[in-house]
Design a protein around this motif. Structure first.
Motif, PDB file in Angstrom:
ATOM      1  N   LEU B   4      34.575  40.881  10.535  1.00 52.72           N
ATOM      2  CA  LEU B   4      33.843  40.140   9.505  1.00 52.72           C
ATOM      3  C   LEU B   4      34.825  39.409   8.605  1.00 52.72           C
ATOM      4  N   SER B   5      34.375  38.281   8.066  1.00 57.82           N
ATOM      5  CA  SER B   5      35.229  37.529   7.158  1.00 57.82           C
ATOM      6  C   SER B   5      35.366  38.282   5.836  1.00 57.82           C
ATOM      7  N   LEU B   7      34.783  37.174   2.888  1.00 55.29           N
ATOM      8  CA  LEU B   7      33.611  36.891   2.043  1.00 55.29           C
ATOM      9  C   LEU B   7      32.437  37.803   2.425  1.00 55.29           C
ATOM     10  N   SER B   8      32.245  37.931   3.752  1.00 56.73           N
ATOM     11  CA  SER B   8      31.137  38.783   4.209  1.00 56.73           C
ATOM     12  C   SER B   8      31.337  40.217   3.754  1.00 56.73           C
ATOM     13  N   VAL B  11      30.554  40.483   0.160  1.00 55.34           N
ATOM     14  CA  VAL B  11      29.117  40.446  -0.096  1.00 55.34           C
ATOM     15  C   VAL B  11      28.482  41.791   0.258  1.00 55.34           C
ATOM     16  N   LEU B  14      29.215  44.193  -2.422  1.00 55.73           N
ATOM     17  CA  LEU B  14      28.357  43.944  -3.600  1.00 55.73           C
ATOM     18  C   LEU B  14      26.925  44.433  -3.345  1.00 55.73           C
ATOM     19  N   LEU B  15      26.480  44.187  -2.098  1.00 53.51           N
ATOM     20  CA  LEU B  15      25.131  44.627  -1.723  1.00 53.51           C
ATOM     21  C   LEU B  15      24.990  46.140  -1.870  1.00 53.51           C
ATOM     22  N   ALA B  18      24.916  47.050  -5.513  1.00 59.44           N
ATOM     23  CA  ALA B  18      23.621  46.690  -6.120  1.00 59.44           C
ATOM     24  C   ALA B  18      22.552  47.684  -5.723  1.00 59.44           C
ATOM     25  N   VAL B  21      23.022  50.888  -7.653  1.00 63.53           N
ATOM     26  CA  VAL B  21      22.591  50.766  -9.062  1.00 63.53           C
ATOM     27  C   VAL B  21      21.067  50.815  -9.149  1.00 63.53           C
TER      28      VAL B  21
END
Lengths: 277, 241
Positions: B4-5, B7-8, B11, B14-15, B18, B21
């Motif tokens: 995976l890159s 950025l991926s 993300v 972060l997912l 999130a 939380v």
């Protein structure tokens, strides 16, 4: 193919470079890697929006719940405080009543000036208090327990599994017809205007809510009271429906007095004595 | 497998954060809601009503205690010839006799008349239902066909249809006409309102042919409990406390 107008060379070169750049971007966008990155970025954006909105909603709900919890806690504290005051005032009423009765008795019995009228008034007072249920009584009798069907938690359960006002009313009427001399339900003394009202899983007796199991205590001839309960088909029916019904005689029942003097004053202010025809 | 890159991976990280939380916030809300339930299952309105009832009861008790203190002070200062003690006892006797049904009384209220049908007779269950409802409507004194209801009054049906009779205070109260008059002292409006709550019950009696009617009365007269009545029972009792 875009046909460019004739322009100065410098401008044509610049435009050519710009077009090359656009083409290269387009190529990047159409490549698998570029599309993947755009998709991920869009997802991240959507997730961010959902997250912000969820946090906002959650915070709002948290504030609402917190307000409700605070209000309920406040009411609970207020109830505890009033119940404590109620207990204190009742104890005070008992003590003041005792002091007054002692003083009245001493004044009427020991002082010559009250005479025979004083003695008669005291005898009448004792009798009237008994018949008005305003005196605690002790003596032999029966204790009857009526409870909801086993497994029913307070505040829940089907109606047919619960003990209702009518069940208690019938049992009380039965005990009265068998010669009961004083009756209490969960230590609440029954008087001439006592009512039994179903209020959800509880029953209002006089002015107080009582919860199951309902303990009915009645003074009287124990064997006669027992025989009346044993012969009663309704109690048997309730037992067969799984409700908690049990009773036994007792030699030393204590049935508290009805002490609501304010209520007695309310009743006697409304009703006026008249001469019997 | 293709990696995976960066950025991926970022993300996805972060997912996960999130989601973590969000789960934590939801758990916190559930815990708070449970706390709210632990406080009490009763609604805030019910608790508020309960507080008001308690405050009212305490105000009445405080007033009662003040009266008792006044009585005590008057007794403590009694001089020969004042008759304070005697007057207090006579006043208490007067109130208790009225309250216990030992004297005839009158006051505002209503008459409820119940009449046997051709194929259905009034029995003690009907009368018990009316009496309990009237008491719920703050009835202060009740008599049925001349028998005063007191604390230990029973209402019974003896015999079997069609020769059944109703007994109150050990006396048969059934009349040959099959008419039962419940005389009740209380607030006439409140009695009428309570009677209207019995609408479906009254309708069921009317369907059977049993007649029921209410009449508000300015002055209802109730007899005293008979001295020969079994409700004058106290032989087995001994005063406690």
């Amino acid at each position: 193919m875009i046909r460019l107008p004739r322009l100065p060379d410098s401008i044509r070169v610049s435009l050519g470079r710009l077009l090359d750049r656009v083409r290269s971007r387009h190529a990047w966008f159409e490549s698998p890697r570029g599309a993947h990155q755009v998709l991920v970025a869009t997802l991240a954006l959507v997730l961010l929006i959902v997250f912000v909105s969820a946090v906002g909603r959650s915070e709002q709900e948290r504030r609402q719940i917190s307000v409700a919890v605070d209000e309920l806690s406040g009411l609970q504290s207020l109830i505890a405080e009033q119940q404590e005051r109620n207990l204190r005032l009742e104890q005070e009423a008992v003590e003041l009543g005792r002091q007054r009765d002692e003083l009245v008795t001493r004044l009427l019995e020991e002082s010559a000036f009250a005479g025979a009228e004083g003695q008669k008034a005291l005898e009448d007072l004792a009798l009237n208090r008994r018949l008005a249920q305003a005196t605690a009584v002790t003596g032999p009798g029966i204790r009857l327990v009526m409870g909801d069907a086993s497994g029913v938690e307070q505040g829940s359960g089907r109606s047919e599994d619960l003990i209702h006002e009518r069940d208690i009313q019938d049992a009380i009427n039965l005990l009265k017809s068998a010669g009961a001399t004083a009756i209490a339900v969960n230590n609440e003394r029954l008087i001439s205007s006592s009512k039994l009202i179903c209020n959800g899983p509880t029953i209002l007796v006089n002015r107080n809510l009582q919860a199951a199991p309902f303990v009915i205590t009645a003074t009287g001839e124990p064997e006669r009271l027992l025989a009346a309960l044993e012969a009663n088909e309704r109690l048997l029916y309730l037992q067969l429906r799984g409700k908690e019904i049990h009773y036994h005689t007792a030699d030393d029942l204590v049935i508290p007095a009805f002490r609501d003097e304010t209520y007695i004053r309310t009743v006697t202010d409304l009703m006026v004595e008249r001469s019997q025809p | 497998m293709k990696r995976l890159s960066r950025l991926s991976r970022l993300v996805i990280l972060l997912l996960c954060i999130a989601i973590g939380v969000l789960v934590a916030l939801q758990f916190k809300n559930v815990t708070e809601a449970s706390r709210a339930n632990v406080v009490d299952t009763a609604s805030a309105d019910e608790l508020r009503d309960f507080v008001i009832d308690l405050q009212l009861a305490n105000a009445e008790l405080a007033e009662q205690n003040n009266r008792l203190r006044d009585n005590l002070r008057a007794l403590q200062g009694e001089q020969e010839g004042d008759n304070v003690a005697l007057n207090q006892v006579l006043e208490e006797n007067r109130r208790l006799e009225i309250f216990a049904g030992l004297v005839a009384v009158e006051g505002p209220g209503a008459h409820i008349t119940i009449v046997d049908g051709k194929n259905a007779k009034v029995d003690h269950n009907h009368l018990l239902t009316f009496v309990n409802f009237l008491r719920a409507g703050n009835a202060q004194g009740i008599a049925i066909n001349g028998e005063r209801l007191v604390a230990m009054s029973e209402i019974l049906t003896t015999g079997s249809f069609p020769n059944q009779q109703i007994v109150i205070n050990g006396n048969i109260i059934s009349s040959s006409e099959g008419i039962y008059t419940i005389r009740v002292i209380g607030d006439p409006e409140q009695i009428a309102s309570t009677y209207s709550l019995l609408g479906s019950y009254v309708s069921s009696l009317l369907v059977k042919g049993i007649g029921v009617s209410l009449e508000k009365v300015e002055t209802v007269q109730l007899p005293a409990l008979g001295k020969e009545s079994p409700a004058y029972r106290f032989g087995l009792m001994t005063a406690g406390e």
